[in-house]
Structures are given as C-alpha cells and as structure tokens.
Design a protein around this motif. Structure first.
Motif, mmCIF file in Angstrom:
data_model
loop_
_atom_site.group_PDB
_atom_site.id
_atom_site.type_symbol
_atom_site.label_atom_id
_atom_site.label_comp_id
_atom_site.label_asym_id
_atom_site.label_seq_id
_atom_site.Cartn_x
_atom_site.Cartn_y
_atom_site.Cartn_z
ATOM 1 N N TYR A 1 1.005 -1.092 0.043
ATOM 2 C CA TYR A 1 -0.173 0.032 0.093
ATOM 3 C C TYR A 1 0.815 1.345 -0.062
ATOM 4 O O TYR A 1 0.343 2.268 0.406
ATOM 5 C CB TYR A 1 -1.003 0.002 1.192
ATOM 6 N N ARG A 2 2.290 1.020 -0.370
ATOM 7 C CA ARG A 2 2.859 2.481 -0.573
ATOM 8 C C ARG A 2 2.110 3.427 -1.624
ATOM 9 O O ARG A 2 1.775 3.065 -2.377
ATOM 10 C CB ARG A 2 4.359 2.152 -1.139
ATOM 11 N N ARG A 3 2.250 4.724 -1.024
ATOM 12 C CA ARG A 3 1.691 5.531 -2.029
ATOM 13 C C ARG A 3 2.343 5.759 -3.220
ATOM 14 O O ARG A 3 3.524 5.903 -3.278
ATOM 15 C CB ARG A 3 1.686 7.078 -1.374
ATOM 16 N N GLU B 1 -4.121 10.587 -4.773
ATOM 17 C CA GLU B 1 -4.922 9.364 -4.467
ATOM 18 C C GLU B 1 -5.461 9.487 -3.082
ATOM 19 O O GLU B 1 -4.775 9.834 -2.240
ATOM 20 C CB GLU B 1 -4.283 8.047 -4.646
ATOM 21 N N PRO C 1 -7.531 6.800 -0.573
ATOM 22 C CA PRO C 1 -7.870 5.387 -0.342
ATOM 23 C C PRO C 1 -9.571 5.481 0.191
ATOM 24 O O PRO C 1 -9.666 6.683 0.663
ATOM 25 C CB PRO C 1 -6.841 4.824 0.621
ATOM 26 N N LYS C 2 -9.952 4.124 0.046
ATOM 27 C CA LYS C 2 -11.174 4.291 0.732
ATOM 28 C C LYS C 2 -11.202 4.608 2.160
ATOM 29 O O LYS C 2 -10.494 3.981 2.992
ATOM 30 C CB LYS C 2 -11.785 2.750 0.458
ATOM 31 N N SER D 1 -1.285 7.418 6.266
ATOM 32 C CA SER D 1 -2.007 6.322 5.365
ATOM 33 C C SER D 1 -3.348 6.766 4.710
ATOM 34 O O SER D 1 -3.848 6.412 3.865
ATOM 35 C CB SER D 1 -2.697 5.046 6.183
ATOM 36 N N GLY E 1 -4.867 -0.942 3.167
ATOM 37 C CA GLY E 1 -5.727 -0.626 2.062
ATOM 38 C C GLY E 1 -5.470 0.881 2.077
ATOM 39 O O GLY E 1 -6.335 1.663 1.576
ATOM 40 N N GLY E 2 -4.418 1.657 2.849
ATOM 41 C CA GLY E 2 -4.214 2.910 2.849
ATOM 42 C C GLY E 2 -3.290 3.338 1.678
ATOM 43 O O GLY E 2 -3.053 2.767 0.786
ATOM 44 N N SER E 3 -3.055 4.822 1.801
ATOM 45 C CA SER E 3 -2.007 5.177 0.710
ATOM 46 C C SER E 3 -0.738 5.456 1.912
ATOM 47 O O SER E 3 -0.797 6.707 2.189
ATOM 48 C CB SER E 3 -2.610 6.322 -0.004
#
Lengths: 368, 618
Positions: free
Chosen positions: A74-76, A81, A83-84, B279, B345-347
């Motif tokens: 889940y690296r940016r 973006e 995320p949910k 995140s 599920g994060g960034s």
C-alpha cells in the motif's frame, strides 16, 4: 502490483529465520542454561516455555509478515490518490479479539498445572533430604538434618550435595536482605525473603555439578553470590553427610598449628565456625562455616575456582585463592563484611603479616 | 478579595512583562512554551540516562572487566532505571500533553496555566535533585528500591534519601499536571468536540492522567513509610520488629504496574495519530482502540503481582495473576491489529514519523510477546531477574515508548519549531535506531535464558555469556550514532530549516489547521467541530470550509485575553526544591532549618499566587 504468491514464499523464510534466531541463543552446554533441564521441575518449566515460544513465533511471523506486506503493497504511488475511508469492521475485530484470547487459554492450562507441580515436593520426598538454604550478603549457608542426632543439623556453605533421583525439599530463609535461590538446570528460582518461610523443591536426574547464583539484587556484591549443587548417588550422599558432620583431622604440621593460633588471635573465629554440627534452628554465624573449606571446589561463594576446571580441589589453586582472599577480600568481593568489620582489616596495627597469612593459608588447607 | 478577614500585606510585585528572552521562559505560562521546556529538559535527561546505560554496557562488554566498580555499577543501573522512567519517558510524554492537548481540543490554553508552569518547575527541581545526588553517591538499591536494601542499616548514605525525596517532588509535579489535563480535557473542548470525536492522543492522555492521579498516591504512601523508617525509626519494612519487606513490593508494584501503562499509553496515542495521517485513512476501529486503552488502564490494576511471581506468594496467588496478566494481552493485541488495519488498504507515505510508528509496531510486538512469556509464570521462575527481563522491558519501552516518542518528535516538529527537518537524515536516524536496538537488546534474550542474572556488575569467564554481551555493547554505539544524527538534524533545522507550512502532512486534527508555530492564543476563532478528524473532513468537503463558524466564543482576535505571565509558580517550585534539600540535609546547622526556609518560600509563593488575579485589571 506486488505479487502476493511471491510474498507468500517469504513467510516460511521468516519463520525459519525466527526459529534459527531463537535457537542461536540456546546453549544447553553452558553452566546456567535453562535449556538443559536436568530435573523434573526444570523439565516441566522448560516444556511450557516451548509451548509459549511456538505460539509466540507463529504470532510474530504472521503479524510481522502482514505488517511488511501492507507497507509494501500500500505504498503511496500517486500524491492525489485518496484511499477508501474505512472506519472499522466489527466481524474482523471480533475475530482478532477472540483468537488471541483462545490461544492464551490454551497456554494457561499447562502453565497453571506446572505452577502447582513446582510448588510442593512430591509425597515421597524424604525428611532427611530437607535442605535449608539461608542467604547471607553474599554467600549461601546450607543445613541438612543430622543423620545421627534428631535435634542437630550439619552446616556447610556455598557447596551442597544432593542425592540423585530423590526430590529435595528446600526451606529458604535470609538473615539480611532478599536473595533468590536459583539453580537454572534444576528449577526456577524462589526468593529467600526474611521471615517469609518460602519453600521449593528440585531433583537431579544425573550426577553432576550444577551452578547456582543469587538472582535477586542484594547489594554491592550481588554478582559474586554464587553456589554449587553437587548431585551424587545416594550412598555417596550419605557418606558426604557423615563426612560433613565430622571435623577435619587435626594436622601436626607446624605451619598449620601456627595458623590455627592465628585463626583464633586474629579474630577469624569470631565469625567463622569450625563446628560441623549445630542445634536445630540455631542462629548461623556471620561468616561461612569453614569446617571443610579445603574440600570445596570454590572459594568466596563460587567466585574463585580451586582447581583448573572446576573439578575436585587442587591444593596449589586453593592456597593461591586463600592467600588472595585473605590479603584483599574487597578486591574479590567488594563491600564484604569481613573487610569492612574484621579487625585485621580495619585496624592497621593488627594487619596480618605475610607470615601470618602463610600460616593461615597452611592451616585452612588442612581443613579437608 | 476585600472581604477576606485577614489583612493582606502589600506584597504586590509588578507582573513579569518579558515577552522574549531568558526571563520570559521563567515566567511563561503558555502551554506551548512549557511543552517545549518539558521536551528539551526531558531529552537532556534521556541522554544522561543513556550515558549511564553506556557505562554499564562497557562494563559488561566482557567477563570480569573493571571499567566501573561494583558500587558505581549498582548506582548506574538504579539511576538509569529511575531516570528513564521518571525523568525521560514520563516528561517526554508530558511535553506532548502540554503542547498538543489544547491544540487538539481547540482551546487557547490549559485549564490552569500557572499550575502547568508549576508542574514543570517542580519536575525540574526533582530531576536536578536526583541527578545531582551523583555527587556524594547516588542511590544503589534499584529503581524498585526493595526493602530492606533501602533501610538505614543497609544503606546509611544520603543516596536513598535523595531518591525518596526527589520521587516525592516528581510526584507532586505529575499529580498537578495530571489534574490539569483531566480538567482541561473535560471542560475546554471546543464546541462540537464530543468525547467520541476526541483525537486518539487526547484520549490516551486523558486515560494516562487518570492513571497518574490514582497510581501516584500509592507510591507516595510507600515512600512516606520508608521515610519514617529511615528518619524516625519506624518499622514498616523492618522484619526484626514485625514489619514486612513484601509489603513494600506490593505497594511499589500496585503503583509500578499502572506506571507501565502511564509510560506506554501516550506512546500508543502518538502512533494512533501518525498512522492514519500517513496512510490517508481514518484509524481503524476508533471506538475499539479507545475502549482497549480504557480496558488496559483498568486491568492494569489487577496484574501487579506478576512482578512478584518468585516472591513466594504461593501457586494460588500466582495462578490469579497469571490469568489476569494473560488477559491484559488481549486489549493490547486489539490495538496492534487495529493499527495494522489502519494502514491496510491505505496510501502509505514513508516519512520519518511514519517509519518510527511502523517501527514501533514491529518492535512493540516483540516486547508484547516476551511479556506473554513472563505471564507464563511457571517458566517465569526461570526468566525472573535474568537478562530476559531487561530484553522485554527495552522492547516495550525503547522499541515501544521511545520509538513512538521519536515518531511524535518528528511528526510535530514543523508545528512546534515552524521549520522542516531533513527527511533524509530522519530516515538515517530511523534505520540506525532499528538496527541499533535489535543488536543491543535482542541478545539479552539469549543471555537471560542462558542463566545470566540482571543487575550483576560482573560475570565469570566460561559461563558462555561473553559473545552476546559483547554484541549488545556494540549495539549501543549504533544507537549513539543514531541520536547524534537526530540531534544534528533537528538542532540545525530548528534554527535554519526551511519554513514549515501550517499543514505539511495533510493532517487530520485541529493543530494542523493553524499556523506553524501557532500564535500564542492558538486559535483566532475557537473552531466548531462537526466530526471525528474534523480538519480532514473540512478539507475534503470544500462546502464545509465555506460555512462561517458560528456558535464559538465569538471573540475577535483583538479581544482575546490570554492569562498573564507569573513569577509565583517558579517561586513555589523553588521553595519545594529548597525544602526537599532541607529534608535530606536535616542536620545541617540546626535540625530541619533549611526545610523550614523552603517551607516559608513555598508558603509565600502559594499565598501570593492565590491572591494574584489571572489577569491584571487594565
């Protein structure tokens, strides 16, 4: 995108790494290793450790793997973006609350079982095998019931024998601060708390010299408070008891006789007893009993070794150790009572001469 | 005030009016400046504890070394423990409480600003007193001070007295601070900042403050009993006259175990702030994490005897504490899983604060697992008082608390300094920490299970402990290198770094909605909170941003009344400091003369403080 299948291969690798990391620390051959359980108490205790270690290794590998996986996955990639925005998941949280709880219940059962097993000696433990261990700053006093007279006890210090294959009950006490009685290969420790009357027990499966050490911080020379437990077959043990209850043979050697005199005049006998048998429950002396000091594998509570390899006494090692000890006890055991209060150390006029020290060493060497 | 029956002597001293310069720091009651004072002081004390640790590791680098004497070594480990717990981790957490709580709840200051200043100065007095006891011999009875090693017969020196009295002084500081934050969080929340919208760090601060208020009285009582034993010949812990040495252990650990959570809950709060921001996701299961924190705090009172499994309380008592101790692992586990759920599920952006928070999870897990191993009390009889326990405690407090605090120091650096640090150097620091702590602390597991007792100043050759002790000592130098990088990075950039924007990390909580560093009054207008992570929601919803704030205090900027600076908190703390020295040196000149002088200074300070209005009439 990271390939999950590829990542899955990392998990066994992590597991192997963890296990080998842990095994890197197991040295059953070392003197105080808890991994070389040599009696039933230590064995049972080690068994529960293997259980919890296995559980911990699984949790460790899984959690670290998931952590590593999510950091990589889940690296940016794109600053814009978003995320949910998940806020939680009740089902998932229920699972990771109840699973650890279940694991803990499973591990609690053998733990509690072993607690009770180690607490009280088995019923077949014999009265004459009841050892009293009394902590002093910084040495151990040991007493056994006298084999001859029921109201007497035999006294020794820092080295004690036990019969192989018999449970030995131990009554713990201390004359000053809290110490802790610990022979890692035979059993986990129990503290020697003044006036609390703690007890424990252990049993040795095989003959051997087992290392023990005080495990509760007890002042300046806590590090120098060690002892040895010598496990021997029962008949040898009984011989040892008789031997310990009989004073050493008087030597006619003139140096030894001179030393015997010094022992009295210099004040040694004020604190160190040469009597082997005392009344049951009588108060111990300030210093270790020296009746058979020359038969012990170590001097100064396990600090100085009287042989090359820790085996039976070699007189030249013993004499050198005695000399060093008498000359400057503080350099060997900082803060000890003898150097602080013994008149030959506090009063420069009474300082022992070289000749007196040689005589003392000569005398003490005869106390086999 | 004019209705007071007693005549008020005219001791009005003009209020301090120094807005800048050294003097302004002595009289400040601005929570942000007090926070910085706490942080810098505690960081230096942390370094002093590190020096003590380094000396110990050098002594243990090989068998039978003579770098320090037995007496010095015993003082080193006692002072190291006391320093790290009371003078480093607790006040570092307090630095964050002070700086952040008003900002996070949308307030202009804490409820009692002068009391806040008093907390700091009293803490500084207690800290100085303890560290200065190195002159003439510091305490050497262990940070846990087990009776009867602390008795006057065993330990006639002043070291123990310094330890007792300075802990009492530090306790006063902690209690004052804890009450302040409880009242602040209950009463000064901005409109709309409901309990379940509180930032997680504020929640953990609140729980920690409650723990402090409940736990410190226990150690206070124990220390008073010990004082009576030492000064007036009482027999609380004197076995010869019917006292009990186990009593001390119960009292100490009834305080000591909640204390562990006092050390770790703020750290968990910091991590719970950092992970969501980097995140770009809200904290997973916010309510569960709050609840888990509360449960940990509550259950923290039921586990104290797991420090005493080998004392001989018997298998029944040990069973009870085995079960409660295992149970407390469950809420701790929940937190771990929720943190991972947060990043899942994060960034994820791996800035320095994020790295430290992730490092916290990875390391705290090891400490947590070895903690469960201690809970397996049957085998704890082998682990207790061996190096296995320092291994555990350092994974929990260094890998745990310190890693989280470092995360917080980097995370809020732009806010409190107004500058940006070097990200590259931050990352170097992180990796040096990760490598250094594992090299230093992991081998302690090995030597512990290999039978090496803790608190020994030397060990014999041939025990097999040489290798891993040497490795552990080598690790210390990696840690030292890491901290040098950090000090250089933050020190340099605090002075000359690039100016920080108000919200460099795309933050979620209110402190990021104001300038870096914040103005003295924090918020021009008190915000109105409409959601959890309000600032994030505001940014996401552009319509929200346009809504004019209503229902706030309605004050205009020029009408903001900030409490004025005051001398008195410093004077009261000074009085306590002098009085404390007077108690230790009670036979100097005339019995308790200096203590009396301290009492008088304290009294003058409290008196003048109580008559001083928060703001002078204009």
């Amino acid at each position: 995108m990271l390939n999950f299948n590829k990542f899955k291969q990392v998990i066994p690798l992590l597991f192997v790494l963890t296990i080998s990391m842990v095994l890197a620390g197991c040295y059953p051959e070392h003197n105080q290793s808890t991994f070389d359980a040599s009696g039933p108490v230590a064995e049972r205790q080690l068994n529960v450790f293997w259980w919890i270690l296995a559980g911990a290794a699984i949790v460790f590998v899984l959690v670290e793997a998931v952590l590593a996986y999510s950091i990589i996955k889940y690296r940016r990639k794109d600053e814009s973006e978003t995320p949910k925005q998940t806020h939680g998941n009740a089902k998932l949280e229920f699972v990771w609350t109840s699973l650890p709880a279940l694991m803990l219940i499973i591990i609690a059962i053998p733990t509690i079982n072993t607690l009770f097993y180690a607490a009280d000696p088995p019923k077949h433990a014999l009265e004459q095998h009841t050892l009293k261990a009394i902590g002093h700053q910084w040495w151990f006093e040991f007493r056994y019931p006298s084999p001859n007279e029921s109201d007497k006890e035999i006294v020794t210090a820092n080295e004690v024998y036990i019969p192989v294959g018999y449970p030995v009950s131990i009554e713990l006490d201390s004359v000053d601060v809290i110490h802790s009685f610990w022979v890692p290969k035979l059993a986990g420790k129990v503290d020697m708390v003044p006036a609390e009357g703690n007890t424990m027990w252990f049993e040795a499966d095989e003959p051997g010299v087992y290392y023990g050490q005080c495990a509760e911080y007890c002042g300046d020379s806590h590090a120098n408070m060690r002892f040895r437990v010598v496990a021997v077959p029962e008949n040898e043990f009984n011989d040892w008891l008789i031997y310990q209850s009989t004073p050493a043979t008087e030597s006619a050697d003139p140096l030894a006789l001179e030393g015997k005199e010094v022992f009295k005049t210099a004040g040694c006998s004020g604190c160190h007893a040469l009597k082997t048998v005392v009344n049951k429950g009588s108060k111990g002396r300030i210093g270790p009993n020296l009746a058979h000091v020359a038969s012990r594998r170590h001097l100064a509570a396990g600090v100085l070794t009287n042989s090359e390899d820790g085996g039976l006494v070699n007189d030249s090692y013993l004499q050198e150790n005695l000399r060093n000890w008498i000359q400057d006890p503080n350099s060997i055991k900082p803060g000890n009572i003898m150097a602080a209060q013994g008149v030959v150390y506090t009063n420069p006029d009474r300082k022992l001469t070289e000749g007196e020290i040689s005589a003392l060493v000569g005398y003490l060497t005869t106390l086999k | 005030m004019s209705s007071l029956p007693i005549p008020i002597p005219n001791i009005r001293i003009p209020r301090p009016v120094h807005p800048t310069g050294i003097w302004s720091w002595f009289t400040t009651i601005d929570h942000k400046r007090i926070g910085i004072l706490y942080g810098i002081t505690a960081f230096f004390l942390f370094l002093s504890g590190g020096v003590e640790a380094t000396l110990m590791r050098l002594q243990l680098a090989g068998p039978e070394l003579g770098i320090v004497s037995a007496a010095i070594y015993n003082q080193l480990f006692t002072m190291h423990g006391t320093t790290m717990i009371f003078l480093a981790i607790m006040p570092l957490s307090a630095a964050f409480f002070n700086y952040l709580i008003p900002l996070q709840i949308g307030a202009r200051d804490v409820a009692f600003p002068r009391l806040n200043a008093f907390s700091y100065w009293t803490f500084l007095g207690g800290a100085l007193m303890l560290k200065l006891s190195w002159i003439g011999g510091a305490t050497d009875a262990g940070w846990f001070g087990y009776a009867p090693l602390t008795s006057i017969d065993q330990n006639p020196g002043k070291g123990i007295d310094f330890w007792i009295i300075s802990l009492q002084i530090l306790g006063i500081a902690s209690l004052a601070s804890a009450f302040n934050f409880i009242v602040t969080i209950i009463n000064l929340r901005a409109p709309g900042m409901t309990w379940m919208r509180l930032p997680l760090f504020t929640w953990m601060t609140f729980i920690t403050a409650i723990l402090l208020v409940l736990a410190f009285p226990v150690i206070t009582v124990a220390l008073i009993e010990l004082t009576f034993d030492r000064y007036f010949g009482f027999n609380f812990f004197n076995v010869a006259n019917g006292g009990s040495v186990v009593l001390w252990q119960h009292l100490f650990w009834v305080f000591g175990h909640p204390e562990v959570y006092i050390l770790i809950l703020p750290a968990m709060g910091i991590v719970s702030e950092v992970l969501p921001v980097f995140s770009k996701k809200p904290l997973f299961g916010y309510a569960t994490v709050v609840l888990a924190g509360a449960i940990i705090a509550f259950m923290g009172w039921m586990v104290w005897s797991h420090h005493m499994f080998t004392v001989g309380l018997g298998p029944v008592a040990n069973t009870v504490f085995t079960i409660t101790t295992m149970l407390i692992a469950v809420p701790t586990g929940i937190k771990m899983f929720n943190w991972i759920g947060t990043i899942w599920g994060g960034s994820i952006k791996l800035n320095t604060p994020m790295l430290f928070s992730l490092g916290f999870i990875a390391m705290f897990l090891i400490g947590g697992l070895s903690g469960v191993m201690h809970a397996v009390s049957a085998h704890d009889a082998q682990q207790q008082d061996t190096y296995f326990v320092p291994a555990h405690i350092h994974y929990v407090l260094f890998g745990g608390a310190i890693m989280a605090i470092l995360s917080g120091i980097y995370y809020w650096f732009p806010k409190y300094s107004g500058k940006m640090y070097s990200e590259k150097e931050g990352k170097i620091h992180f990796w040096l920490m990760m490598i250094g702590q594992n090299v230093t602390f992991f081998p302690m597991h090995f030597v512990g299970l290999d039978g090496m007792p803790r608190r020994i100043y030397t060990y014999a050759e041939g025990m097999g402990w040489d290798l891993w002790n040497a490795v552990a000592t080598a690790g210390v130098f990696i840690l030292i290198a890491g901290f040098l990088v950090m000090i250089n990075n933050l020190g340099r950039h605090w002075r000359n770094g690039p100016t920080a924007p108000s919200d460099p990390w795309d933050g979620r909580t209110l402190e990021w909605s104001i300038s870096s560093p914040p103005p003295e009054h924090n918020f021009d207008e008190i915000p109105v909170v409409t959601a959890l992570d309000d600032w994030w929601v505001t940014k996401q919803d552009s319509q929200n941003r346009a809504v004019p704030v209503s229902g706030g205090s309605g004050e205009e900027t020029h009408d903001i009344h900030m409490p004025q600076a005051s001398y008195w908190p410093f004077v009261v703390a000074l009085g306590l400091f002098v009085g404390a020295y007077g108690v230790v040196f009670n036979d100097l000149i005339f019995p308790y003369l200096i203590a009396g002088i301290g009492l008088i200074i304290t009294f003058i300070g409290v008196y003048s403080w109580s008559l001083e209005p928060v703001n002078d009439p204009e």
